[in-house]
Write a protein that holds these residues in place. Sequence first.
Motif, PDB file in Angstrom:
ATOM      1  N   TYR A 297       4.075  10.584  -6.543  1.00 12.71           N
ATOM      2  CA  TYR A 297       4.982  11.029  -7.609  1.00 12.71           C
ATOM      3  C   TYR A 297       4.189  11.554  -8.803  1.00 12.71           C
ATOM      4  O   TYR A 297       4.575  12.551  -9.420  1.00 12.71           O
ATOM      5  CB  TYR A 297       5.891   9.876  -8.034  1.00 12.71           C
ATOM      6  N   TYR A 298       3.097  10.885  -9.141  1.00 11.57           N
ATOM      7  CA  TYR A 298       2.230  11.408 -10.201  1.00 11.57           C
ATOM      8  C   TYR A 298       1.761  12.818  -9.850  1.00 11.57           C
ATOM      9  O   TYR A 298       1.755  13.723 -10.696  1.00 11.57           O
ATOM     10  CB  TYR A 298       1.027  10.491 -10.403  1.00 11.57           C
TER      11      TYR A 298
ATOM     12  N   ARG B 156       0.828  -1.205   0.000  1.00 10.38           N
ATOM     13  CA  ARG B 156       0.000   0.000   0.000  1.00 10.38           C
ATOM     14  C   ARG B 156       0.864   1.257   0.000  1.00 10.38           C
ATOM     15  O   ARG B 156       0.568   2.239  -0.703  1.00 10.38           O
ATOM     16  CB  ARG B 156      -0.920  -0.007   1.224  1.00 10.38           C
ATOM     17  N   LEU B 157       1.975   1.242   0.761  1.00 10.25           N
ATOM     18  CA  LEU B 157       2.876   2.391   0.787  1.00 10.25           C
ATOM     19  C   LEU B 157       3.536   2.608  -0.572  1.00 10.25           C
ATOM     20  O   LEU B 157       3.733   3.755  -0.998  1.00 10.25           O
ATOM     21  CB  LEU B 157       3.940   2.189   1.868  1.00 10.25           C
ATOM     22  N   PHE B 158       3.875   1.522  -1.261  1.00  5.81           N
ATOM     23  CA  PHE B 158       4.450   1.654  -2.602  1.00  5.81           C
ATOM     24  C   PHE B 158       3.455   2.320  -3.544  1.00  5.81           C
ATOM     25  O   PHE B 158       3.816   3.203  -4.337  1.00  5.81           O
ATOM     26  CB  PHE B 158       4.845   0.279  -3.130  1.00  5.81           C
ATOM     27  N   ALA B 159       2.188   1.894  -3.472  1.00  6.32           N
ATOM     28  CA  ALA B 159       1.162   2.507  -4.320  1.00  6.32           C
ATOM     29  C   ALA B 159       0.981   3.985  -3.980  1.00  6.32           C
ATOM     30  O   ALA B 159       0.816   4.826  -4.877  1.00  6.32           O
ATOM     31  CB  ALA B 159      -0.160   1.753  -4.163  1.00  6.32           C
TER      32      ALA B 159
ATOM     33  N   VAL C 240      -4.257   5.003  -8.115  1.00  7.47           N
ATOM     34  CA  VAL C 240      -3.273   3.921  -8.041  1.00  7.47           C
ATOM     35  C   VAL C 240      -3.764   2.894  -7.031  1.00  7.47           C
ATOM     36  O   VAL C 240      -4.122   3.250  -5.900  1.00  7.47           O
ATOM     37  CB  VAL C 240      -1.882   4.447  -7.634  1.00  7.47           C
ATOM     38  N   HIS C 241      -3.778   1.630  -7.452  1.00 11.50           N
ATOM     39  CA  HIS C 241      -4.211   0.535  -6.581  1.00 11.50           C
ATOM     40  C   HIS C 241      -3.166  -0.576  -6.609  1.00 11.50           C
ATOM     41  O   HIS C 241      -2.727  -0.983  -7.690  1.00 11.50           O
ATOM     42  CB  HIS C 241      -5.554  -0.041  -7.034  1.00 11.50           C
ATOM     43  N   PRO C 242      -2.768  -1.084  -5.446  1.00 13.96           N
ATOM     44  CA  PRO C 242      -1.870  -2.252  -5.435  1.00 13.96           C
ATOM     45  C   PRO C 242      -2.663  -3.538  -5.596  1.00 13.96           C
ATOM     46  O   PRO C 242      -3.763  -3.679  -5.049  1.00 13.96           O
ATOM     47  CB  PRO C 242      -1.217  -2.172  -4.050  1.00 13.96           C
ATOM     48  N   ASP C 243      -2.107  -4.467  -6.357  1.00 18.50           N
ATOM     49  CA  ASP C 243      -2.704  -5.794  -6.494  1.00 18.50           C
ATOM     50  C   ASP C 243      -1.980  -6.718  -5.520  1.00 18.50           C
ATOM     51  O   ASP C 243      -0.823  -7.074  -5.727  1.00 18.50           O
ATOM     52  CB  ASP C 243      -2.559  -6.296  -7.933  1.00 18.50           C
ATOM     53  N   TYR C 244      -2.673  -7.090  -4.449  1.00 16.18           N
ATOM     54  CA  TYR C 244      -2.033  -7.878  -3.395  1.00 16.18           C
ATOM     55  C   TYR C 244      -1.802  -9.328  -3.801  1.00 16.18           C
ATOM     56  O   TYR C 244      -1.148 -10.065  -3.062  1.00 16.18           O
ATOM     57  CB  TYR C 244      -2.894  -7.833  -2.124  1.00 16.18           C
ATOM     58  N   ARG C 245      -2.328  -9.742  -4.928  1.00 13.20           N
ATOM     59  CA  ARG C 245      -2.136 -11.128  -5.377  1.00 13.20           C
ATOM     60  C   ARG C 245      -0.819 -11.224  -6.144  1.00 13.20           C
ATOM     61  O   ARG C 245      -0.763 -11.007  -7.346  1.00 13.20           O
ATOM     62  CB  ARG C 245      -3.309 -11.569  -6.247  1.00 13.20           C
TER      63      ARG C 245
ATOM     64  N   PHE D 287       4.878  -8.312  -8.296  1.00 14.57           N
ATOM     65  CA  PHE D 287       3.903  -7.442  -7.631  1.00 14.57           C
ATOM     66  C   PHE D 287       3.437  -6.387  -8.633  1.00 14.57           C
ATOM     67  O   PHE D 287       4.254  -5.672  -9.219  1.00 14.57           O
ATOM     68  CB  PHE D 287       4.539  -6.794  -6.399  1.00 14.57           C
ATOM     69  N   THR D 288       2.125  -6.289  -8.830  1.00 15.08           N
ATOM     70  CA  THR D 288       1.556  -5.405  -9.841  1.00 15.08           C
ATOM     71  C   THR D 288       0.904  -4.200  -9.175  1.00 15.08           C
ATOM     72  O   THR D 288       0.141  -4.349  -8.217  1.00 15.08           O
ATOM     73  CB  THR D 288       0.515  -6.146 -10.695  1.00 15.08           C
ATOM     74  N   ILE D 289       1.214  -3.029  -9.703  1.00 15.92           N
ATOM     75  CA  ILE D 289       0.569  -1.787  -9.278  1.00 15.92           C
ATOM     76  C   ILE D 289      -0.261  -1.284 -10.453  1.00 15.92           C
ATOM     77  O   ILE D 289       0.276  -1.001 -11.525  1.00 15.92           O
ATOM     78  CB  ILE D 289       1.607  -0.733  -8.848  1.00 15.92           C
ATOM     79  N   LYS D 290      -1.569  -1.187 -10.247  1.00 14.20           N
ATOM     80  CA  LYS D 290      -2.481  -0.781 -11.307  1.00 14.20           C
ATOM     81  C   LYS D 290      -2.713   0.725 -11.244  1.00 14.20           C
ATOM     82  O   LYS D 290      -2.988   1.267 -10.172  1.00 14.20           O
ATOM     83  CB  LYS D 290      -3.805  -1.532 -11.183  1.00 14.20           C
TER      84      LYS D 290
END
Length: 238
Positions: free
Chosen positions: A73-74, A64-67, A84-89, A95-98
């Motif tokens: 930054y945006y 969550r902090l990465f997202a 920005v949403h983190p994908d916890y799966r 690790f994917t950040i959408k």
Amino acid sequence: MRLILIFVFTLNLFYGNAWGDESKPSGVFVNFIQFEGNTLLDHDTLARRVPIGEGTILSREFMRLFAEEIRGYYSSQGFHHVIVHPDYRVRDGIFTIKIYENQERPENPQKAYREVQRMMARDNVDLDFDAVKTAVRQVMLAYQKDERILAEKILRQRENILLYNSLQLKEQRERVLAIMALRERIQDQMNMLIVRMRENATRRLEQMNIIQSYLDSHKEDDLTLPYLDTRQEAKFLP
């Protein structure tokens, strides 16, 4: 924000196991971060904001902090409406950040011009008027293409939904027709069974009437027999 994130991440990397059970890590191992939906900023630029080295264990809180770092930054680059949403799966250590940039897409030349200015300031590039005009046109064409692709995708999704609904309705209609046909067959069989039961009941009633008439006739014969004296009956005995 980035300094705090790096500081906390470093503490977790070197001292995380000392704070908890070593046999039960509090997250999942991640060796690569990918971004989905980013068009305003490239992958390398975003990846530098959330470095993980050769891989580390990330908890849901760190994801969550990465997202949040990417969203911040945006915003620092002038894009304040990016989601920005983190994908916890995490799959295979990825690790994917959408990222959703729909609200930041320019709808007119003025917004496209401001977008080009932000890019020029970010890359420290000075362009002449013709180059800026060409860049604005390219930005507008690129986002128009994205909008067209998105509209086609939504249209295909709607068509698929309509097709699925039509198939569902067709299947339900076929089931209803099959149930109605089954009910008709059951009703026909019940009617045939009722007819047979009535025929059997009528036949048995006729048989009972015949038996009753036979018994009644024999009963009348018994009543009309002549009276015989016991001495006369003895004559007929051997």
